[in-house]
Design a protein around this motif. Structure first.
Motif, short mmCIF file in Angstrom:
data_model
loop_
_atom_site.label_atom_id
_atom_site.label_comp_id
_atom_site.label_asym_id
_atom_site.label_seq_id
_atom_site.Cartn_x
_atom_site.Cartn_y
_atom_site.Cartn_z
N ASN A 164 0.81 -1.21 0.00
CA ASN A 164 0.00 0.00 0.00
C ASN A 164 0.85 1.27 0.00
N SER A 165 0.38 2.26 -0.76
CA SER A 165 1.07 3.55 -0.79
C SER A 165 0.12 4.71 -0.48
N TYR A 166 -1.10 4.67 -1.00
CA TYR A 166 -2.03 5.78 -0.77
C TYR A 166 -2.37 5.92 0.71
N ALA A 167 -2.47 4.81 1.41
CA ALA A 167 -2.80 4.83 2.83
C ALA A 167 -1.68 5.43 3.67
N LEU A 168 -0.50 5.63 3.07
CA LEU A 168 0.62 6.25 3.78
C LEU A 168 0.62 7.76 3.63
N LEU A 169 -0.26 8.29 2.78
CA LEU A 169 -0.39 9.73 2.63
C LEU A 169 -1.07 10.31 3.88
N PRO A 170 -1.04 11.63 4.06
CA PRO A 170 -1.68 12.23 5.25
C PRO A 170 -3.15 11.83 5.36
N GLY B 98 1.21 -6.16 -9.54
CA GLY B 98 0.95 -7.40 -10.26
C GLY B 98 2.19 -8.01 -10.89
N SER B 99 2.00 -9.18 -11.47
CA SER B 99 3.10 -9.88 -12.14
C SER B 99 3.61 -9.11 -13.34
N ASP B 100 2.80 -8.15 -13.83
CA ASP B 100 3.22 -7.30 -14.94
C ASP B 100 3.91 -6.02 -14.47
N GLY B 101 4.12 -5.89 -13.16
CA GLY B 101 4.80 -4.74 -12.60
C GLY B 101 3.93 -3.52 -12.38
N ILE B 102 2.64 -3.63 -12.64
CA ILE B 102 1.73 -2.49 -12.51
C ILE B 102 1.07 -2.49 -11.13
N ARG B 103 1.08 -1.33 -10.49
CA ARG B 103 0.42 -1.17 -9.20
C ARG B 103 -1.07 -0.93 -9.43
N ARG B 104 -1.91 -1.64 -8.68
CA ARG B 104 -3.36 -1.51 -8.84
C ARG B 104 -4.05 -1.46 -7.49
N ASP B 105 -5.16 -0.71 -7.45
CA ASP B 105 -6.03 -0.68 -6.28
C ASP B 105 -6.99 -1.87 -6.31
N ILE B 106 -7.35 -2.34 -5.13
CA ILE B 106 -8.43 -3.30 -4.97
C ILE B 106 -9.48 -2.66 -4.08
N THR C 41 -5.86 1.02 -11.85
CA THR C 41 -4.46 1.42 -11.65
C THR C 41 -4.37 2.51 -10.59
N SER C 42 -5.45 3.19 -10.33
CA SER C 42 -5.67 3.99 -9.13
C SER C 42 -7.08 4.52 -9.20
N HIS C 43 -7.54 5.10 -8.10
CA HIS C 43 -8.84 5.76 -8.09
C HIS C 43 -8.69 7.27 -7.98
N ARG D 132 3.36 7.80 -9.51
CA ARG D 132 2.60 6.56 -9.72
C ARG D 132 2.21 6.36 -11.17
N HIS D 133 1.84 7.44 -11.87
CA HIS D 133 1.27 7.29 -13.21
C HIS D 133 2.10 7.87 -14.35
N TYR D 134 2.77 8.97 -14.10
CA TYR D 134 3.48 9.66 -15.19
C TYR D 134 4.88 10.06 -14.74
N PRO D 135 5.73 9.07 -14.44
CA PRO D 135 7.06 9.38 -13.89
C PRO D 135 7.93 10.22 -14.82
#
Length: 469
Positions: free
Chosen positions: A7-13, A96-104, A174-176, A204-207
């Motif tokens: 998790n990364s978004y849950a680490l934001l303020p 994922g196995s494709d290297g893409i971070r996704r939300d559930i 890929t995010s919400h 996350r999306h446009y490095p």
């Protein structure tokens, strides 16, 4: 069940979200599970009962960080300063196995601090509609959120129609992040949160983006590509509010959406779009409008706002050209032209005008064009013959044009009447129509079920679609 959360978004303020667990349900039963997507996500399913418990919200998997996300948004042009996940809980993220971070995310998982007096639940119809249509969009090659699971809750919920069977959808994205996520902090003047969100989004999306204006440019390009992909298959989103506009350029929130049968530029299905703001033909303009709202937020991050305004205006004003070019590429492919020229736009628009006059079936007309049977779709045969002669003179070779058309024109789409029939059967306990649709829509460019490609009869036409809230 093992879900490899990272998790990364849950680490934001905490100002970005509220910690919130799903509300448990009485009798969860797994109705559908996307094994292919689960494999990509690294999810190990041990048994159906456990899956039903997890994807209904009754059990919280290890390392999940359940939260409801905060955002604002323009809804049909009117700004609401605080919306947020009123009936959805983000369990966490996986790589994922494709290297893409996704939300559930669980959708229909009970009330949250952002529910605004709603029950936080979903009924079975919209859950299965989103499951089918989002997976159909994936098969069509259109960026989209996806469906991982559908679970019946064993409970009744109340809507205008009365008591309806409850359900929960597990949605993967890929995010919400939405335009509305930026709007809530911009409206409040919380510039540190806005800056943190911008940096997070870029990472996350446009490095490759170098700062806020590069981010705006990248999102404009993603939205231009997305909306023209929608139009190329006759899709009408129905609620292109800024809170339904994904920063990642994915189709999100399948509420009162629909695929057209009979073609018309002003076609509307959403029962709440009484003014036609989000009609088929207005979607490009609304995409530009939404990007202008994002630009308004990002400008606040600059000390020299006049210079930022000038640059942002230039980026947003360039978007119609992006849309026009993408539209031309996609519709040229639909008539067998692989290398578009400027004059081709007139050729396409002439065909669409003929189609609109007869309200010719959008999907089947382009299929018939490839099969040499398109003349049967029209009443003004002379006008079509004149167009057809110009079209054939424009093509290179017949074999090449057919190959191009076959890859651009689906044989089958999730037609409105079939979706409604599927929902009616599922409410009665029959999931066979759901399974039939899912199988056929998995290969939309190959005819595997001719009956599902048939347009609705006059009695089967579904003129309006509805939100699930």
């Amino acid at each position: 069940m093992f879900i490899p959360f990272d998790n990364s978004y849950a680490l934001l303020p905490e100002g970005f979200f509220s910690k919130q667990k799903p509300t448990s349900v009485s009798d969860p039963k797994l109705l559908a599970f996307n094994n292919e997507l689960a494999l990509t996500l690294g999810i190990e399913l041990d048994d159906f009962a456990e899956a039903a418990s997890v994807f209904s919200g009754n059990s919280i998997p290890q390392n999940a960080a359940p939260i409801a996300q905060l955002y604002a948004g323009h809804q049909f042009g009117s700004f609401n300063p605080q919306l947020g996940d009123g009936r959805a809980i983000l369990l966490g993220e996986v790589i994922g196995s494709d290297g893409i971070r996704r939300d559930i995310q669980l959708k229909g998982s009970g009330p949250t601090p952002y529910s605004r007096m709603g029950d936080g639940r979903a009924w079975l119809g919209p859950v299965l509609r989103e499951y089918v249509i989002s997976e159909a969009m994936q098969a069509l090659g259109i960026p989209t959120t996806r469906a991982l699971a559908a679970v019946a809750t064993g409970e009744q919920i109340w809507r205008e129609q009365g008591a309806l069977p409850g359900a929960v959808l597990t949605r993967v994205a890929t995010s919400h992040l939405r335009v509305g996520t930026f709007q809530v902090f911009a409206h409040r003047g919380e510039l540190e949160h806005l800056r943190t969100l911008t940096e997070y989004t870029i990472q996350r999306h446009y490095p490759e983006a170098q700062g806020p204006m590069d981010l705006l440019r990248a999102v404009c390009a993603a939205q231009a590509d997305l909306v023209t992909r929608w139009m190329s298959v006759g899709f009408i989103h129905g609620v292109m509010n800024t809170d339904n506009c994904s920063i990642a350029g994915e189709t999100i929130d399948y509420g009162p959406c629909a695929f057209m049968d009979g073609f018309h530029q002003n076609r509307v299905f959403s029962s709440i779009d009484t003014q036609g703001r989000y009609a088929f033909g207005t979607q490009p303009g609304i995409a530009v409008w939404n990007m202008a709202q994002l630009a308004t937020c990002l400008i606040q991050l600059f000390k020299d706002r006049d210079a930022a305004l000038e640059e942002a205006t230039e980026i947003v004003h360039a978007m119609p050209d992006l849309l026009e070019k993408a539209w031309l590429n996609r519709f040229c492919a639909k008539i067998g032209i692989s290398t578009p020229q400027a004059d081709d736009q007139g050729l396409i628009e002439e065909l669409l005008a003929l189609m609109q006059t007869d309200e010719a079936d959008f999907t089947n007309t382009f299929q018939a064009l490839n099969e040499g049977k398109a003349r049967d779709q029209f009443t003004d045969l002379e006008a079509f013959d004149q167009w057809s002669e110009k079209w054939k003179n424009r093509l290179t070779t017949e074999a090449e044009s057919q190959t191009v058309m076959q890859s651009a024109n689906p044989v089958i789409i999730p037609r409105n009447h079939r979706i409604e029939q599927m929902i009616e059967a599922a409410v009665a306990g029959d999931m066979a129509p759901f399974e039939r649709l899912m199988k056929a829509l998995a290969t939309p460019f190959v005819e595997t079920d001719a009956a599902l490609a048939r347009p609705p009869s006059r009695q089967e036409i579904v003129p309006a679609t509805f939100c699930g809230t």
